[in-house]
Scaffold this motif. Sequence first.
Motif, PDB file in Angstrom:
ATOM      1  N   ALA A  51    -100.127 -33.571  59.824  1.00  0.00           N
ATOM      2  CA  ALA A  51    -101.195 -33.835  58.849  1.00  0.00           C
ATOM      3  C   ALA A  51    -101.219 -32.715  57.833  1.00  0.00           C
ATOM      4  O   ALA A  51    -100.833 -31.579  58.116  1.00  0.00           O
ATOM      5  N   ALA A  52    -101.696 -33.052  56.636  1.00  0.00           N
ATOM      6  CA  ALA A  52    -101.849 -32.072  55.563  1.00  0.00           C
ATOM      7  C   ALA A  52    -103.046 -32.465  54.731  1.00  0.00           C
ATOM      8  O   ALA A  52    -103.340 -33.655  54.549  1.00  0.00           O
ATOM      9  N   GLY A  53    -103.759 -31.479  54.225  1.00  0.00           N
ATOM     10  CA  GLY A  53    -104.921 -31.779  53.402  1.00  0.00           C
ATOM     11  C   GLY A  53    -105.448 -30.537  52.735  1.00  0.00           C
ATOM     12  O   GLY A  53    -105.046 -29.411  53.044  1.00  0.00           O
ATOM     13  N   VAL A  54    -106.371 -30.750  51.801  1.00  0.00           N
ATOM     14  CA  VAL A  54    -107.006 -29.655  51.069  1.00  0.00           C
ATOM     15  C   VAL A  54    -108.509 -29.717  51.315  1.00  0.00           C
ATOM     16  O   VAL A  54    -109.134 -30.771  51.173  1.00  0.00           O
ATOM     17  N   VAL A  55    -109.071 -28.578  51.709  1.00  0.00           N
ATOM     18  CA  VAL A  55    -110.518 -28.464  51.896  1.00  0.00           C
ATOM     19  C   VAL A  55    -111.091 -27.855  50.624  1.00  0.00           C
ATOM     20  O   VAL A  55    -110.772 -26.710  50.287  1.00  0.00           O
ATOM     21  N   PRO A  56    -111.925 -28.592  49.870  1.00  0.00           N
ATOM     22  CA  PRO A  56    -112.486 -28.046  48.628  1.00  0.00           C
ATOM     23  C   PRO A  56    -113.358 -26.821  48.891  1.00  0.00           C
ATOM     24  O   PRO A  56    -113.857 -26.606  49.996  1.00  0.00           O
ATOM     25  N   ARG A  57    -113.546 -26.048  47.853  1.00  0.00           N
ATOM     26  CA  ARG A  57    -114.343 -24.831  47.958  1.00  0.00           C
ATOM     27  C   ARG A  57    -115.778 -25.127  48.376  1.00  0.00           C
ATOM     28  O   ARG A  57    -116.415 -24.324  49.076  1.00  0.00           O
ATOM     29  N   SER A  58    -116.259 -26.291  47.994  1.00  0.00           N
ATOM     30  CA  SER A  58    -117.660 -26.645  48.276  1.00  0.00           C
ATOM     31  C   SER A  58    -117.878 -27.108  49.715  1.00  0.00           C
ATOM     32  O   SER A  58    -119.026 -27.262  50.143  1.00  0.00           O
ATOM     33  N   THR A  59    -116.803 -27.349  50.451  1.00  0.00           N
ATOM     34  CA  THR A  59    -116.914 -27.850  51.824  1.00  0.00           C
ATOM     35  C   THR A  59    -116.729 -26.706  52.812  1.00  0.00           C
ATOM     36  O   THR A  59    -115.829 -25.869  52.618  1.00  0.00           O
ATOM     37  N   PRO A  60    -117.532 -26.641  53.877  1.00  0.00           N
ATOM     38  CA  PRO A  60    -117.315 -25.616  54.895  1.00  0.00           C
ATOM     39  C   PRO A  60    -115.885 -25.699  55.447  1.00  0.00           C
ATOM     40  O   PRO A  60    -115.415 -26.783  55.815  1.00  0.00           O
ATOM     41  N   ALA A  61    -115.215 -24.552  55.472  1.00  0.00           N
ATOM     42  CA  ALA A  61    -113.786 -24.542  55.800  1.00  0.00           C
ATOM     43  C   ALA A  61    -113.503 -25.142  57.168  1.00  0.00           C
ATOM     44  O   ALA A  61    -112.603 -25.978  57.323  1.00  0.00           O
ATOM     45  N   ARG A  62    -114.274 -24.742  58.174  1.00  0.00           N
ATOM     46  CA  ARG A  62    -113.990 -25.208  59.527  1.00  0.00           C
ATOM     47  C   ARG A  62    -114.190 -26.713  59.646  1.00  0.00           C
ATOM     48  O   ARG A  62    -113.378 -27.418  60.259  1.00  0.00           O
ATOM     49  N   ALA A  63    -115.238 -27.222  59.050  1.00  0.00           N
ATOM     50  CA  ALA A  63    -115.498 -28.654  59.123  1.00  0.00           C
ATOM     51  C   ALA A  63    -114.399 -29.435  58.413  1.00  0.00           C
ATOM     52  O   ALA A  63    -113.953 -30.491  58.899  1.00  0.00           O
ATOM     53  N   GLY A  64    -113.943 -28.911  57.266  1.00  0.00           N
ATOM     54  CA  GLY A  64    -112.876 -29.592  56.549  1.00  0.00           C
ATOM     55  C   GLY A  64    -111.574 -29.609  57.308  1.00  0.00           C
ATOM     56  O   GLY A  64    -110.860 -30.623  57.339  1.00  0.00           O
TER      57      GLY A  64
END
Length: 589
Positions: free
Chosen positions: A488-501
């Motif tokens: 899997a690969a993805g991007v966690v936006p700055r506005s989203t909590p890193a761990r949850a993303g």
Amino acid sequence: MTVAEPSLPVQASFDELGTPLREVTFCVVDLETTGGSPQQAAITEIGAVKVRAGEVLGEFQTLVNPGSAIPPFIAVLTGITDSMVSSAPPLGAALPAFLEFAHGCVLVAHNAPFDVGFLRAAAQEHGRPWPSFEVLDTARLARRVLTRDDAPNCKLATLARFFRSGTVPQHRALGDARATVDVLHGLFERLGPLGVHSLQELAAFSSRVTPAQRRKRHLADQLPHAPGVYVFTDDRGRVLYVGKSKDLRTRVRTYFTASETRSRMGEMVSLAAKVTGIECATPLEAEVRELRLIAVHKPRYNRRSRFPERATWLKVTVEPFPRLSLVREVKADAATYLGPFGSRRVAERAVAAIHEAFPIRQCTQRLARTPRSGSACALAEMDRCVAPCVGAVDVQTYATHVDAIRHAVAADPTPVIEAATRRIGRLVVESRFEEASVHRDRMAAFVRAAARFQRMSALARCPELVAAKRTEEGGWEAHVVRYGRLAAAGVVPRSTPARAGVDEIVTTAETVEPPPPPTPAATAEETERILAWLEQPGVRLVELAGEWSCPVGGAQAHTEWLDTAYAARDDVVPCQDRRRLRPTHRPAR
């Protein structure tokens, strides 16, 4: 008063639009060095040929004393030894003589950044201004002029054969320069019908693009400015080429402009009817998707990664008296494997290196615990086999040699390196350079394969690894790797909590079944791309199931000096003529 008649306009001839090539004096130069970088290596020989209008005007040749010992592996690579350069002039004396010889010429070299880089660095080191040479690279020019149907690659030896050079490149400076002259003239013959007759037209040749290519620029219009994979297909839907980019639209547009100089790509674009873009979350995902699509479709215009199934593995067989075998498939049979190798030839070199270090049997028949009657083979008489076939060694004693091989493969290649180094040292002392280069290549094949194998198998043992890296926008790009495969690969936006993303990306990851050890659940090339990303600065491990580690004294620690030894040239032929050479500057007869 007399009125002068108006002058009539005069049409300049084609040759008057620039300096005709027949009037240009070219200085074709080649160097031999102790390595691949001017910062860490020195010049050991300079050879040059001055030509104009197809006629040789003069030649220059000198050995150069590098001021330090030439490493044995470099001596094998170049055929130049310490004794040959002991009475040669230092670079401070040889360089001015060469610069005087080349004055007023266009400098030509095969892989010019290498040779010119060394010369420029030498001039700076000795406080001499670097002349404003125009530089022509025959390797780069060949890639623009020749197709893969003409020559499989643009190495000097390949092009010399293609253009039927009167000189065979033998990795000595003057001989290679002479071969480069023939290649240069052969390329000029190809360029003439294309309308290249002057030096200015030669310089601009790389900027040419056909009207047919330009007319297909609209194929890139529907692509996004995003990372991903692009697929060129023809009018029948057949995949012609697969590539990747951080910006799909910008990259694909270059195929229809002057930025694309590869002749085979021009041929591909002429056949293309459609370009499909596949957006990817991260550049690593784009790399992996590209590899997987190439492996599936095997596009005609992709040169690499098309046949991962053809890889070769070295196997230590499972039997009372194991031996080495080359196989295509890794099975769950508790055997020791090394690989994968890109070709069977390289795998055979690694096998030979192991046999040089360990006296295990080389016969192919299956041996029982009970020995047969009769005499041992010739290898046993030369102390290169412990002869289990005639009962000269029992299973337990033989197993110690096999265990040592397994340890060299999985942890420490030192015994193989030391055995090869001893053999190479003896051959170099006896000036048997060709034989020494054979053993050098065998050792290199084993060490590089072991380094690659140790890194890949370490990641392949991990059921799951989650890692993340900061993006330029302040978010995180995250990847889930299972048994060496990108799941899997993805991007966690700055506005989203890193761990949850990151947890959300993990929940969408592909289920990957564990492969037969020690292979990863992906192609070797995919696992290597993942490792390259993981080893980047700034990458953080989020989760790790299992253990991810490599041996401290493993094969990777021994690859740097091998890379240095091979950096100067690939696939070279050691010199046959080892006469002591003096600097010469003589006109052609």
